[in-house]
Write a protein that holds these residues in place. Structure first.
Motif, short mmCIF file in Angstrom:
data_model
loop_
_atom_site.label_atom_id
_atom_site.label_comp_id
_atom_site.label_asym_id
_atom_site.label_seq_id
_atom_site.Cartn_x
_atom_site.Cartn_y
_atom_site.Cartn_z
N THR A 109 2.43 1.65 -3.47
CA THR A 109 1.43 2.04 -4.46
C THR A 109 1.09 3.52 -4.32
N LYS A 110 0.87 3.97 -3.11
CA LYS A 110 0.55 5.38 -2.86
C LYS A 110 1.71 6.26 -3.30
N ALA A 145 4.03 5.59 -5.55
CA ALA A 145 4.19 5.55 -7.00
C ALA A 145 3.12 6.39 -7.70
N SER A 146 1.91 6.37 -7.17
CA SER A 146 0.83 7.13 -7.81
C SER A 146 0.96 8.62 -7.53
N GLY A 147 1.53 8.96 -6.38
CA GLY A 147 1.70 10.36 -6.02
C GLY A 147 0.39 11.08 -5.82
N ALA A 148 -0.71 10.33 -5.78
CA ALA A 148 -2.03 10.94 -5.71
C ALA A 148 -2.31 11.60 -4.37
N THR A 149 -2.01 10.92 -3.26
CA THR A 149 -2.37 11.47 -1.96
C THR A 149 -1.22 11.53 -0.99
N ASP A 169 0.83 -1.21 0.00
CA ASP A 169 0.00 0.00 0.00
C ASP A 169 0.86 1.25 0.00
#
Length: 128
Positions: A105-106, A108-112, A102
């Protein structure tokens, strides 16, 4: 000689304080030497990126509660603090693989999450 110690909030209370009762849960607190400007507590404030990497601080903007953010313990390596005042060595925690996946993934996505919110391979270095 007795050295002064202080509670450090891993997720900051902010300058005006916080009404969120979770801010004072055991998973968000560390007992550290010094004051906010001296000793270990002062070091955490002076080196925020390193403190974040070691889990001494937790991003105020992150989605993970402090109980899901590992902290590097001086004697036991990477541990997860719980809200009852206890801890689990990360290598012994049943959800370690999922937690690491988790976090990666977070990141790598840089979303939040910010790069400082991730912990580089906490399963290494846990054996002393």
């Amino acid at each position: 000689m007795f050295q002064e110690s202080d509670e450090h909030h891993r997720r900051n209370r902010a300058s005006g304080g916080s009404r969120n009762p979770a801010i004072n849960l055991p998973s968000n607190l560390l007992l550290v030497c010094g004051t906010p400007t001296t000793g270990c507590h002062g070091w955490i404030g002076a080196w925020p990126a390193e403190a974040m990497r070691l889990g001494f601080s937790v991003s105020t903007n992150g989605n993970f509660p402090p109980s899901a953010k590992p902290v590097e313990h001086a004697l036991y390596g990477w541990v997860l603090l719980n809200d009852e005042g206890g801890w689990t060595r990360l290598v012994d925690h049943p959800g370690t693989d999922r937690l690491l996946a988790d976090l990666k993934t977070k990141a790598a996505s840089g979303a939040t999450e910010t790069a400082d919110e991730t912990t580089p391979n906490p399963s290494k270095g846990t054996e002393s």
